[in-house]
Design an enzyme around this catalytic site. Structure first.
Site, PDB file in Angstrom:
ATOM      1  N   ASP A 477     -47.028  50.822 -39.921  1.00 44.54           N
ATOM      2  CA  ASP A 477     -46.530  51.726 -38.815  1.00 44.54           C
ATOM      3  C   ASP A 477     -46.004  53.051 -39.434  1.00 44.54           C
ATOM      4  O   ASP A 477     -45.814  52.967 -40.225  1.00 44.54           O
ATOM      5  CB  ASP A 477     -45.523  50.901 -37.936  1.00 44.54           C
ATOM      6  CG  ASP A 477     -45.456  51.446 -36.417  1.00 44.54           C
ATOM      7  OD1 ASP A 477     -46.064  52.626 -36.226  1.00 44.54           O
ATOM      8  OD2 ASP A 477     -44.635  50.746 -35.719  1.00 44.54           O
ATOM      9  N   CYS A 525     -51.361  52.108 -37.504  1.00 43.54           N
ATOM     10  CA  CYS A 525     -50.419  52.201 -36.030  1.00 43.54           C
ATOM     11  C   CYS A 525     -49.465  53.471 -36.405  1.00 43.54           C
ATOM     12  O   CYS A 525     -48.798  53.798 -37.700  1.00 43.54           O
ATOM     13  CB  CYS A 525     -49.479  50.900 -35.981  1.00 43.54           C
ATOM     14  SG  CYS A 525     -48.340  51.117 -34.585  1.00 43.54           S
ATOM     15  N   ASP A 547     -49.305  52.114 -27.702  1.00 42.93           N
ATOM     16  CA  ASP A 547     -47.829  51.437 -27.166  1.00 42.93           C
ATOM     17  C   ASP A 547     -47.991  51.048 -26.000  1.00 42.93           C
ATOM     18  O   ASP A 547     -47.341  50.150 -25.294  1.00 42.93           O
ATOM     19  CB  ASP A 547     -46.537  52.125 -27.651  1.00 42.93           C
ATOM     20  CG  ASP A 547     -46.232  51.874 -29.017  1.00 42.93           C
ATOM     21  OD1 ASP A 547     -46.754  50.922 -29.686  1.00 42.93           O
ATOM     22  OD2 ASP A 547     -45.419  52.559 -29.675  1.00 42.93           O
TER      23      ASP A 547
HETATM   24  C1  DGJ Z   1     -44.386  51.191 -32.730  1.00 43.32           C
HETATM   25  C2  DGJ Z   1     -45.577  50.255 -32.566  1.00 43.32           C
HETATM   26  O1  DGJ Z   1     -46.711  50.895 -31.923  1.00 43.32           O
HETATM   27  C3  DGJ Z   1     -44.942  49.108 -31.846  1.00 43.32           C
HETATM   28  O2  DGJ Z   1     -46.315  48.296 -31.617  1.00 43.32           O
HETATM   29  C4  DGJ Z   1     -43.870  48.313 -32.768  1.00 43.32           C
HETATM   30  O3  DGJ Z   1     -44.424  47.954 -33.982  1.00 43.32           O
HETATM   31  C5  DGJ Z   1     -42.855  49.130 -33.023  1.00 43.32           C
HETATM   32  N1  DGJ Z   1     -43.348  50.560 -33.451  1.00 43.32           N
HETATM   33  C6  DGJ Z   1     -41.741  48.748 -33.916  1.00 43.32           C
HETATM   34  O4  DGJ Z   1     -40.986  49.628 -34.229  1.00 43.32           O
END
Ligand code: DGJ
Length: 727
Positions: A477, A525, A547
């Site tokens: 992420d 991500c 998200d």
């Molecule tokens: C952003 C991601 O897109 C979510 O799916 C999740 O992992 C959160 N961060 C966690 O902080």
């Protein structure tokens, strides 16, 4: 596939589908002639007309006033030497001048494709690829430009990149250096691009290209939610299924720019590459600067065909490693189920429910490390929070594995919380300008990944984790964009290099990590789809699309994403209602249909499901497992656009045309609504297909179509139809 006609000075790249033609013009200037549908041969008859255009300068070695770089269709245009249009490069020489004039020097035609050090790149068998390397020089400035063009036997696309080499004793400063520039002659053209924001990624906008300059870019240090590094230039008549279009897809995950200019003579120029905003690069004697690759695809059969070119090309020639062409597991992610509020007991319950439903991979999201009880702390401290995981991370992961499931973990390695042991030990490791407090975003700082010592420290932590915990999957992420871009290790004159050096550092890190742990499935991500680009796909074969898990919002997000990125790359989850992002209530059935249109996962508290809901999910999962190859690697065709109205439809066809799955989605109900007819595509016209509609010929299904169920009732409804050939 690549020929050079010495007498005419023309290069012709062709593979039976496309032709790309260039010409060495007067004075060695490299002109663009044509890109489009295959030409059997190029006669040389499309030479740029000679007309005296007032106020358009002539190169000094030119014999007449009829030739000007200001109007010529240029292959890699500069500025300052008589072309007043947008440039592909800007070099500041050590005498302070910005004038560079590249002329053709030599070329080389190679079998295969030379690899590019340190950047993402397309690849393939050398026998099926040819590459043209054109070398242009400026003798006065002693700089050399190399332009690379690769053509693959099976693909309607040209892969381009560029290099700058400094042969001068003195340093030069690169202020801008694009990956490619493409000129179109006077013709009306539309621009189609993908823009958005967090939870609203890759929305499609289409607009006529007007006189003047339009700039599509990200200055965020990431390819971004705001503007994807992908654009299409199309004939105004082009639709999903007919007409010419050209796609530009940049293999880069940092700040990028696409400049589209329609000049006074109605010619259109598209320049694409690293963002020149706050960029510069000090290039010393003998050094090479390499720009990222661009894949320029072509279709004369509309946008669907253009997407097929990209989908096949990226599945086969970009994604690599263990998961290339491999079916991806169905996962449960605990993020929307628990957020930060979990302990081992809660997770074990989720695992147990997931296992019973047929889910294959458990992903432990944010909150498992350091003292992380909310999003304000602990990034950088990649050691488990034993208050939450009593058995430790390895102990818990082993419990998941003992259940017969795979174990996945969330990480955000490029970041550091102000409240973290890492920050307390190394505050100087963040991006920051001396004597200024850097901005916080989600209470976190960006680590300076241009620094080897920073990367080494994070790498050691991950290595320790990966070596002691049985990890099958990583979600990588990145939850903020870059600001305060400055590296304490670089000289003031080099600060324009930091954003790109960060990307090179990150790519280096990912190359080592993903090749050292080839069994791990990595999912990219960035707050959802904030770094969904072709560069990242070289390291991570799938990306969390958004998200926003609301089925209705996802229609546009996934439709837009599909313009360039294949279904095999799009993470897509069923979540709870009311939806956490839009607060909308939708049925489990439509949530399933939207999520199985990508890489199916679940992201809700399974322990709260009713028996009926569990039955629906069990059915979704077993259906998906049965049709997984078709849904992840089948040919994806867009039928009805959510950007045009109330109805959305798309379908998947197996490569051998023996099967198809059609999805229809309706947003709002209407009284006395007209019937919706869907004409299918990509089937074998002469074959018979069996479905809920009976046995129908492929020709009928494609020419007449099917009526969507007129009894679908209410808002947010969907229909899925499976077609199977009968022999
Ligand atoms: C952003 C991601 O897109 C979510 O799916 C999740 O992992 C959160 N961060 C966690 O902080």
């Amino acid at each position: 596939m690549i020929t050079f006609d010495q007498t005419k000075g023309t290069f012709h790249l062709s593979n039976g589908q496309i032709s790309y033609v260039m010409q060495i013009e007067d004075g060695g200037n490299l002109a663009h002639i044509y890109y489009g549908k295959q030409l059997a041969d190029y006669s040389g008859g499309y030479r740029y007309p000679r007309v005296d255009r007032s106020f358009s300068p002539n190169p000094p070695d030119s014999t007449d006033r009829l030739f000007s770089l200001d109007t010529l269709m240029m292959e890699f245009p500069g500025n300052g030497f008589g072309d007043f249009r947008e440039a592909a490069y800007d070099i500041r020489h050590n005498d302070g001048s910005h004038v560079t004039h590249f002329v053709y020097q030599e070329h080389q035609i190679m079998q295969g494709k030379p690899s590019i050090a340190g950047l993402p790149q397309t690849h393939g068998e050398a026998e099926a690829i040819e590459t043209l390397c054109l070398s242009l020089v400026d003798e006065t400035a002693k700089v050399e430009l190399k332009l690379f063009y690769s053509i693959f036997a099976d693909t309607a696309a040209i892969v381009r990149s560029s290099q700058l080499i400094n042969h001068h004793e003195a340093q030069v400063s690169i202020e801008q250096f694009a990956s490619q520039s493409l000129d179109f002659p006077n013709r009306p053209l539309d621009l189609i691009h993908l823009h958005g924001a967090w939870a609203r990624e890759r929305q499609i906008t289409r607009e006529p290209i007007q006189i003047g300059t339009k700039r599509l870019d990200s200055k965020r240090g990431a390819s971004s939610h705001q503007q994807n590094p992908f654009s299409i230039v199309a004939d105004p008549q082009t639709t999903e299924n007919q007409g010419e279009c050209f796609g530009f897809s940049l293999l880069y995950s940092g700040s990028h720019e696409t400049i589209i200019q329609r000049d006074p003579y109605q010619q259109t120029r598209v320049v694409m590459g690293i963002n020149s905003y706050h960029f510069n690069w000090q290039l010393n004697h003998g050094e090479v600067f390499q720009a990222p690759e661009v894949v320029i695809a072509y279709s004369d059969q509309g946008l669907n065909q253009l997407s097929h070119v990209y989908h096949n090309f990226y599945d086969q020639h970009l994604i690599r490693g263990t998961y290339k062409n491999q079916e991806r597991p169905i996962l449960i992610n605990n993020w929307e189920a628990t957020y930060f509020d979990f302990n081992e007991d809660k997770l074990e319950q989720l695992v147990s429910e997931a296992k019973d439903l047929g889910i294959e991979l458990f992903v432990l999201d944010d909150g498992w490390f350091g003292k992380r009880e909310d999003d304000r702390t602990s990034l950088g401290d990649w050691v488990e929070n034993e208050g939450k995981l009593a058995s430790g991370l390895a102990g818990f992961a082993n419990k998941v594995k003992d259940k017969g499931m795979q174990f996945g973990l969330w990480l955000e390695p490029e970041m550091m919380s102000g409240d973290s042991d890492l920050y307390r030990a190394h505050p100087e490791w963040r991006l920051e300008v001396p004597n200024r407090q850097p901005s916080l975003s989600r209470s976190q700082y960006v680590l300076d990944f241009s620094r080897q010592d920073v990367r080494d420290h994070i790498y050691r932590q991950l290595q320790d984790l990966f070596d002691r915990v049985p990890i099958d999957y990583i979600k990588w992420d990145m939850n903020r964009n870059m600001s305060d871009v400055y590296s304490l290790l670089l000289a003031p004159a080099q600060q324009g290099e930091v954003a790109h050096r960060y990307m090179l550092g990150l790519y280096d890190f990912l190359e080592t990590l993903t090749t050292t742990y080839p069994h791990i499935l990595f999912e990219g991500c960035s707050g959802g789809g904030g770094r969904f680009d072709a560069g990242f796909l070289y390291y991570m074969p799938q990306i969390w699309t958004s998200d926003n898990t609301d089925a209705i919002a996802r229609l546009k997000i996934q439709y837009g994403t599909s313009l360039v990125y294949p279904p095999s790359t799009m993470g897509s989850h069923v979540s709870a209602v009311p939806n956490h992002q839009t607060h909308r209530n939708t049925d489990l059935s439509i949530r399933g249909h939207v999520a199985m249109s990508g890489l199916l996962g679940y992201e809700l508290d399974l322990t709260q499901l009713s028996t009926e809901e569990k039955a629906v999910i069990t059915e979704q999962i077993s259906f998906y497992k049965k049709h997984r190859r078709l849904l992840q690697f089948g040919t994806f065709v867009r039928l009805l656009s959510p950007f045009d109205g109330n109805d959305t439809a798309w379908m998947y066809i197996s490569k051998d045309q023996s099967e198809a799955l059609v999805f229809y989605f309706r947003v709002l109900a209407e009284a006395s609504a007209p019937f919706v007819t869907l004409k299918l595509q990509g089937l074998a016209a002469e074959k018979q297909y069996e479905s809920d509609y009976g046995v129908i010929g492929g020709d009928e299904l494609m020419q007449m179509g099917i009526y969507i169920d007129p009894h679908l009732a209410g808002d947010y409804v969907s229909q899925m139809i499976h077609f199977k050939v009968i022999e």
